[in-house]
Design an enzyme around this catalytic site. Sequence first.
Site: not given
Ligand code: RAM
Length: 942
Positions: A456, A731
């Site tokens: 990502e 996260e």
């Molecule tokens: C995930 C990402 C990010 C977020 C989006 C919507 O894939 O890691 O942090 O902004 O989703």
Amino acid sequence: MTASVARVERPRFDHREPVGRVLGVGTGTPRLSWRIETDNAQFSQTKAQIEVTTHGSVATYLVEGDQQVLVPWPGEPLLSRQSATVRVRVASEGSWSDFSPAATVETGLLRHSDWTAAFVSPESIAGLDEPAPQVRRTFEIPGEVAHARLYATAHGIFAATVNGREVDETVLAPGWTAYEARLRYHTYDVTSLVQEGMNEIAAVLGNGWYRGYLGYMGGRAIYGDRLAFLGQLEVTTTDGRVHIVNTDSSWSARETVIVADDLYNGQATDLRRAHMAMPDCAVEVLDTDHSVLVAPDGPAMARTGVRPAQRVWTSPCGATLVDFGQNAVGWVRLTARGVGEGTEVVVRHAEVLENDELGTRPLRSAAATDRWVLDGRDSVELEPTLTLHGFRYAQVDGIPDLRAEDIEMVVVGTQLERTGWFDSSHELLNRLHENVVWSTRSNFVDLPTDCPQRDERLGWTGDIQVFGPTAMFLFDLSGLLTNWLADLSAEQLPDGTVPHVIPNCFLDGPRDPDAAAWGDAATIVPWTVYERTGDVALLARQLPSMRAWVDREAHLAGDDLLWTGGFQFGDWLDPTAPPEAPGAGKAAAEVVATAHFARSAWIVSQALAVVGDRAGAARYGDLAENVRRAWVNAYVTPSGRIVSEAQTVYALAIAWDLLSTDIQRAGAGEQLADLVRASGFRIATGFVGTPLICDALTKAGHVDLAHRLLLQTACPSWLYPVSMGATTVWERWDSMLPDGSINPGEMTSFNHYALGAVADWMQRSIAGLAPAAPGYRRVHIAPVPPQALDHASARHLSPYGEISVAWKREAGGITVSVHVPPGVEADIALPDRPLFTVGAGDHSWRSTVAASAPAAPETIRDLIDLEPAWLRVVAATTRGGISPDGEEQVLGWVRDYLDFPASFVMEAIVQQLHPHDRFGPDHPLYREVMAIVEGAAEQRAA
Ligand code: RAM
């Protein structure tokens, strides 16, 4: 005042690095900033003199007034390749300081026609999945070298050398931008590398962002399938002649030892190939558009640190594992000793361990593996440079008896200047802050990314939107974000839609649906940069993009001004959302969306006012007010209850001043407080609410509850990951579950800055250092000490110089010490006196306000707020065997009884138990709890 009283630091140019010599700026009129240091509290700049030396001729310019940040270039615009040396001195009331040390700025190639080189691409090698190529040529310089510059960039990433030596310490150049619109070139001073006679210039090309894998959809070669290099070497000899060596058809290409390279997957290198004759092949000159070439706005990427291995051990399955003690971004450098020719050494990377082995599942498809085939040398140092990994642990196969001193982590990222610090008496809080710093370092890898490890690593707009204020306190991000915002403007659709990620690596896919909080990065990020740097020109540059986004929101909302329906990320990663549906939080999506519409319209009206467009400011001001009213009418009751009853919607309402009446404000504040109590002081917000919740509680008069939320260690909370040994921000609130296993969700990064956005409030409220005017021209110093802390402090290297605040508890009060640099005014709010203002200097005050005596607990709510007594109640019920899960459980039981008398607390708790009459007034537990409640009341009376 004597001249030596004030010292002027060497000037800086726009937002480029403060190194005293900046090469390759993209403008002939760089703005100048200088900081002043002085012990003289009376000092204040009334004028400045700027001395500009170009080609040996000196000109001086007088600037009247107190401007010292982003002062317009005073002289003739510089031409391409021209350099100027600048010194500044300042006067306060007529007496001058000494001149500052000099700083030199040199322009790059300002006109597209300055480029005479062309991109060259290897002809018959370097296909996808083929070894990394090197392009090169030899050339002769007929005379002594006086001056040499290389202007270079690539399709892919490049590492250029002259006569085998690297042109500078930059890695992964030219980084990642919206290549189709903006491709940065770098300017290198190679004077000391070029010699009279024969020379060789070469560049190794890697896939990087241009041609490597990019994004979680398996995309690859998104910008093109051919690697290419553009180099224009300009050598001036002492006889004044200029010799230009351009990339053109005279260059050749050959394969290198690097047989595979990818940012996500890693690098594979076969060192035996260094001993093979690699055939040369021709290059093809590409017909490309030079108008996309731009100079960098900020610093480049480089190795920014090294971390030794802390432990090397053998895992249960027999693998050699290494712990570097810190989750970070970069790669591993190791020395292989006595490893035979043809042996393969493999280095795998991961952020965490799972079941005592490398926990690689969160990396998803990113292999994050570097491979080396050795050539039999006794000792060889292995270090990849065409990849990047987010990791704390590594597994090394192929080196028997690996020694800790033979392996280290090389930290890689943008060379950002650190500008912010926080410290306190609370160890876990300090570690949280340190984790925020590391997640910032890890996710400003040329652009603001969501995460640095899995497949990502994208410029997610929502993430930087919420984290911008924190990041801008900690590091000087003005150049990096100036660059990123230019990409955002470039990739915004003509109708105003903002792609979810910038640069948009999903260019070929369907357009992204508009998303609140993410698209609002278009307005909120430039506004944050303006607030923290005072850069009006940047605001003016972004205004078309900012307006386009708000106009888009207006279009989506339609006549009723409510943005409803359609796709939304919502309060992303609300802890109650199921792991597989992170957008399914409690906050109603349309309430969140329309609140952002109101906020963005308000920001645009403010920004238009800053640039002097009064009519525009009034128009967007009206829009903001109308949206706000529509929002209140649709979603807020007269008493201040807000649709969906989520903490996040209350936080938005309070932090962004969206409510209409005092009754609504008071009601919403109380309701938010009750929701926080009812959640057991566990976090209940996602990406949208988390940065605002503590501010909202503070504003609503419930700062104590904000402190309890912040200091919570049970899951979910900010300190839960810290208590689990985290070294970066996660996260998810529970990226690692309490049992040590990894959250089963698809997205489980251990290095995501968004939820660390609370650090901005820690800096502003706990330490008390808040900006009050753009660029910290004015600051608001108002520390709010949490009960649990004995001291806290923050420092920020502002555009004007270092501002610091420190407070500590001392018998009967608090001592607050403040440093204010010249050019800055500080409003000071202390509990025992009215607001007052101070100027530059060191100041200290003792505030003798005793800790406010807690009120007697009349209601159960009061009892909860009396933290020590409340925790004793919880402890008693837990000991008594009825609340094994502790505070959260008990608060869940009493949440509907907050207005009941405190003396009813035991009844409220046991209502939940069957049969509950077991715990009547004669029960020892009942009596114990009543004693605590009565004791709390008496303590108060005493
Ligand atoms: C995930 C990402 C990010 C977020 C989006 C919507 O894939 O890691 O942090 O902004 O989703």
